[in-house]
Motif scaffolding. Structure first.
Motif, PDB file in Angstrom:
ATOM      1  N   UNK A 223       0.841  -1.202   0.000  1.00 26.37           N
ATOM      2  CA  UNK A 223       0.000   0.000   0.000  1.00 26.37           C
ATOM      3  C   UNK A 223       0.873   1.247   0.000  1.00 26.37           C
ATOM      4  N   UNK A 224       0.312   2.340  -0.516  1.00 24.23           N
ATOM      5  CA  UNK A 224       1.049   3.598  -0.616  1.00 24.23           C
ATOM      6  C   UNK A 224       0.782   4.475   0.605  1.00 24.23           C
ATOM      7  N   UNK A 225       1.829   5.188   1.036  1.00 23.89           N
ATOM      8  CA  UNK A 225       1.679   6.131   2.137  1.00 23.89           C
ATOM      9  C   UNK A 225       2.365   7.431   1.759  1.00 23.89           C
ATOM     10  N   UNK A 226       1.665   8.542   1.940  1.00 24.10           N
ATOM     11  CA  UNK A 226       2.263   9.859   1.744  1.00 24.10           C
ATOM     12  C   UNK A 226       3.083  10.211   2.983  1.00 24.10           C
ATOM     13  N   UNK A 227       4.286  10.689   2.767  1.00 19.70           N
ATOM     14  CA  UNK A 227       5.128  11.182   3.863  1.00 19.70           C
ATOM     15  C   UNK A 227       5.655  12.559   3.491  1.00 19.70           C
ATOM     16  N   UNK A 228       5.895  13.381   4.487  1.00 21.49           N
ATOM     17  CA  UNK A 228       6.420  14.719   4.247  1.00 21.49           C
ATOM     18  C   UNK A 228       7.867  14.639   3.773  1.00 21.49           C
ATOM     19  N   UNK A 229       8.249  15.565   2.896  1.00 21.13           N
ATOM     20  CA  UNK A 229       9.607  15.608   2.360  1.00 21.13           C
ATOM     21  C   UNK A 229      10.118  17.054   2.365  1.00 21.13           C
ATOM     22  N   UNK A 230      11.063  17.381   3.294  1.00 26.83           N
ATOM     23  CA  UNK A 230      11.694  16.506   4.270  1.00 26.83           C
ATOM     24  C   UNK A 230      10.747  16.132   5.406  1.00 26.83           C
ATOM     25  N   UNK A 231      11.073  15.041   6.082  1.00 27.76           N
ATOM     26  CA  UNK A 231      10.192  14.585   7.146  1.00 27.76           C
ATOM     27  C   UNK A 231      10.927  13.720   8.140  1.00 27.76           C
ATOM     28  N   UNK A 232      10.180  13.238   9.112  1.00 28.39           N
ATOM     29  CA  UNK A 232      10.746  12.468  10.218  1.00 28.39           C
ATOM     30  C   UNK A 232      11.197  11.098   9.718  1.00 28.39           C
ATOM     31  N   UNK A 233      12.514  10.852   9.751  1.00 28.40           N
ATOM     32  CA  UNK A 233      13.067   9.614   9.224  1.00 28.40           C
ATOM     33  C   UNK A 233      12.606   8.397  10.016  1.00 28.40           C
ATOM     34  N   UNK A 234      12.346   8.561  11.325  1.00 32.24           N
ATOM     35  CA  UNK A 234      11.904   7.436  12.146  1.00 32.24           C
ATOM     36  C   UNK A 234      10.557   6.891  11.698  1.00 32.24           C
ATOM     37  N   UNK A 235       9.660   7.791  11.296  1.00 35.68           N
ATOM     38  CA  UNK A 235       8.357   7.343  10.789  1.00 35.68           C
ATOM     39  C   UNK A 235       8.529   6.618   9.464  1.00 35.68           C
ATOM     40  N   UNK A 236       9.385   7.165   8.599  1.00 33.99           N
ATOM     41  CA  UNK A 236       9.615   6.511   7.302  1.00 33.99           C
ATOM     42  C   UNK A 236      10.132   5.090   7.488  1.00 33.99           C
ATOM     43  N   UNK A 237      11.039   4.910   8.444  1.00 31.33           N
ATOM     44  CA  UNK A 237      11.620   3.597   8.657  1.00 31.33           C
ATOM     45  C   UNK A 237      10.557   2.589   9.095  1.00 31.33           C
ATOM     46  N   UNK A 238       9.694   2.977  10.028  1.00 32.17           N
ATOM     47  CA  UNK A 238       8.637   2.073  10.492  1.00 32.17           C
ATOM     48  C   UNK A 238       7.697   1.708   9.346  1.00 32.17           C
ATOM     49  N   UNK A 239       7.347   2.684   8.536  1.00 34.16           N
ATOM     50  CA  UNK A 239       6.426   2.436   7.426  1.00 34.16           C
ATOM     51  C   UNK A 239       7.077   1.542   6.371  1.00 34.16           C
ATOM     52  N   UNK A 261       0.243  15.802  -9.382  1.00 35.08           N
ATOM     53  CA  UNK A 261       0.944  14.523  -9.511  1.00 35.08           C
ATOM     54  C   UNK A 261       0.694  13.656  -8.284  1.00 35.08           C
ATOM     55  N   UNK A 262       0.737  14.270  -7.109  1.00 29.79           N
ATOM     56  CA  UNK A 262       0.490  13.524  -5.878  1.00 29.79           C
ATOM     57  C   UNK A 262      -0.948  13.014  -5.817  1.00 29.79           C
ATOM     58  N   UNK A 263      -1.895  13.866  -6.223  1.00 28.68           N
ATOM     59  CA  UNK A 263      -3.296  13.470  -6.152  1.00 28.68           C
ATOM     60  C   UNK A 263      -3.600  12.283  -7.060  1.00 28.68           C
ATOM     61  N   UNK A 264      -2.775  12.110  -8.094  1.00 30.33           N
ATOM     62  CA  UNK A 264      -2.972  10.959  -8.980  1.00 30.33           C
ATOM     63  C   UNK A 264      -2.355   9.680  -8.411  1.00 30.33           C
ATOM     64  N   UNK A 265      -1.749   9.802  -7.228  1.00 35.44           N
ATOM     65  CA  UNK A 265      -1.173   8.638  -6.536  1.00 35.44           C
ATOM     66  C   UNK A 265      -1.843   8.514  -5.168  1.00 35.44           C
ATOM     67  N   UNK A 266      -3.109   8.122  -5.130  1.00 35.19           N
ATOM     68  CA  UNK A 266      -3.854   8.110  -3.869  1.00 35.19           C
ATOM     69  C   UNK A 266      -3.241   7.157  -2.851  1.00 35.19           C
ATOM     70  N   UNK A 267      -3.157   7.592  -1.589  1.00 32.02           N
ATOM     71  CA  UNK A 267      -2.519   6.780  -0.554  1.00 32.02           C
ATOM     72  C   UNK A 267      -3.537   6.034   0.300  1.00 32.02           C
ATOM     73  N   UNK A 268      -3.051   5.069   1.020  1.00 34.45           N
ATOM     74  CA  UNK A 268      -3.844   4.427   2.074  1.00 34.45           C
ATOM     75  C   UNK A 268      -3.645   5.169   3.386  1.00 34.45           C
ATOM     76  N   UNK A 269      -2.421   5.664   3.616  1.00 33.50           N
ATOM     77  CA  UNK A 269      -2.099   6.446   4.805  1.00 33.50           C
ATOM     78  C   UNK A 269      -1.460   7.760   4.397  1.00 33.50           C
TER      79      UNK A 269
END
Length: 498
Positions: A223-239, A261-269
């Motif tokens: 599943x796809x998840x949107x994350x902030x860029x730049x963002x918290x690396x600890x959250x990225x690692x868990x995901x 472009x982002x809206x065309x890639x709908x996320x689960x989280x």
């Protein structure tokens, strides 16, 4: 080797230049001593010179030597005793002498051998971009836990242990200690305008576990998840470990900024830090919050709101939570006590939509077998008796003063093209650097001066990463903020002037 000989030998080792060019000085000292132990040039029981005398002999700061000795001590290579100094340990770490690479300097602090691990395990145990310097002044993400009222906390814990209820010694079956969940619910309604009932709150071991629980219960592999860029690396690692596809979304002055472009890639989280974006520190605007909520509702996506340091807002009125605006029940709100209390308390909480409450409680119990009920009971009384609010008010005053002193000390960097964006909350400042600047090198130069800062580029995803420094001001003593800040300003100005 005698102390004088050790000093001379170490000086020669450091001058030979066989280390990676960007390796911090404290790491070079550590690697040199570690290699000497491996080659039996330094035998068990050998006494090392004091950090003060070594600093003078090597022309390094004492903080650099303290950092190297601390790492050697933590890994079991040396032992320290009052009155007898620091000596090579009689018993070295398991399998140390059999290591094939004991005599090879490592290029990073986080290099790991991932042979034999699964793909998921390799992600979890593999190299991270996050530098692992010791805790030093300006360390981002660290709070001043020395200000925590330990004697009061001890009394509250002792009160629970005098006549502990049997349930205090068991696993937590119902999502956490009920009095603590009630105290948190009252606090969140008053301070963060979170809409909730007590039944929606689960006590976790912190934000990492909250994110992991959401990933396990709300997503499937791929599943796809949107994350902030730049963002918290600890959250990225868990995901990532949970097998999710990360889709980085840029951050601007209004927070997370998805485009067509982002809206065309709908996320689960959607993982976001709207009240104080980590690490850039911006606050998500009302319009951007509304956009995110409407989009998540229309796509059936879940928003993970990480409200990691909302207690520390120094200017203006307290910000409302994203969850408080949610009319569709798509936001899961997460908080932690590690920033207000002390890191090792390992307690956080998550507020889930009503329809998910029972499933999340069962999932938490089956997957994690939570406990620490005695600590939860003490924390409930800490909040209910008003100590929590008093402690927060005290920390706000301390951190506000430190922030102001740091901003003033760093002001001269604007002369060489750096920028200090406004910061009205949180535990760190961002020093934005020009795109051509090597922020990793600047951070390493600061480390050589005994200051720990993180390059902003480490928090980014992709080739085009913003450059800057993340500078924490919570951990440094107030009286040292100005002199430390001037040293860091000098480092930045020297780096940008070349």
């Amino acid at each position: 080797m005698e102390s004088l000989t050790i000093s001379d030998w170490l000086l020669a080792e450091l001058k030979q230049g066989r280390f990676p060019p960007r390796m911090p000085s404290h790491r070079r000292v550590y690697e040199s001593i570690r290699r000497a132990i491996a080659n039996q040039h330094l035998t068990p029981g050998t006494r090392l010179p004091s950090t003060r005398s070594l600093a003078e002999a090597l022309g390094l700061s004492r903080n650099t030597l303290l950092a190297a000795f601390e790492q050697l001590h933590e890994e079991g290579y040396v032992i320290s005793q009052v009155g007898s100094g620091t000596r090579i340990a009689r018993t070295l770490p398991e399998n140390f002498m059999a290591s094939n690479d004991a005599d090879k300097p490592k290029g990073t602090d986080t290099a790991k051998n991932t042979v034999g691990l699964s793909k998921r395990g390799a992600i979890a145990a593999g190299q991270t971009d996050q530098p692992s310097y010791e805790v030093q002044p300006f360390s981002p993400g660290e709070d001043d836990f020395s200000a925590f009222p330990t004697q009061l906390w001890r009394r509250l814990l002792n009160r629970q242990w005098r006549d502990p209820q049997p349930a205090y010694l068991d696993y937590g079956h119902a999502g956490g200690h009920l009095p603590l969940r009630r105290a948190i619910a009252n606090y969140l309604r008053m301070s963060r305008t979170v809409n909730l009932t007590v039944e929606q709150i689960l006590i976790t071991s912190g934000t990492q576990q909250s994110i992991d629980l959401c990933a396990r219960l709300l997503t499937d592999h791929g599943d796809r998840v949107w994350v902030e860029n730049p963002g918290y690396w600890g959250a990225r690692r868990v995901l990532e470990v949970n097998g999710l596809e990360l889709h980085p979304v840029p951050v601007d002055d209004e927070g997370m900024a998805p485009d067509n472009i982002d809206f065309r890639c709908p996320p689960r989280l959607i993982y976001t830090t709207p009240s104080h974006q980590y690490p850039k520190g911006v606050v998500m605007s009302y319009g951007r919050r509304r956009l995110l909520l409407d989009y998540a509702a229309s796509r059936g996506a879940w928003i993970l709101e990480d409200d990691y340091d909302s207690e520390f807002r120094f200017e203006g009125r307290p910000l409302s939570s994203l969850q408080g605006m949610d009319q569709s029940g798509c936001v899961l709100y997460m908080g932690t006590f590690s920033k207000v209390m002390y890191p090792g308390i390992k307690l956080g909480y998550i507020v889930v939509p009503p329809d998910l409450a029972e499933s999340f409680k069962r999932g938490l119990y089956e997957l994690q077998r939570p406990g620490q009920v005695v600590i939860q009971a003490a924390l409930a009384e800490f909040i209910e008796e008003g100590h929590f609010s008093t402690h927060i008010r005290r920390l706000r005053q301390i951190y506000k003063e430190r922030r102001q002193l740091l901003q003033k000390a760093l002001a001269p960097v604007s002369r060489v093209g750096a920028r200090l964006p406004p910061a009205g909350s949180g535990l760190h400042l961002v020093v934005e650097l020009p795109p051509h600047c090597d922020d990793v090198r600047v951070a390493e130069l600061a480390a050589e001066q005994g200051l720990r800062v993180y390059p902003l580029s480490y928090y980014g995803v992709g080739e085009k990463r913003e450059k800057g420094l993340i500078v924490g001001y919570a951990y440094a003593a107030t009286e040292r903020i100005t002199p430390y800040g001037r040293i860091l300003a000098d480092v930045i100005q020297a780096a940008l002037s070349h």
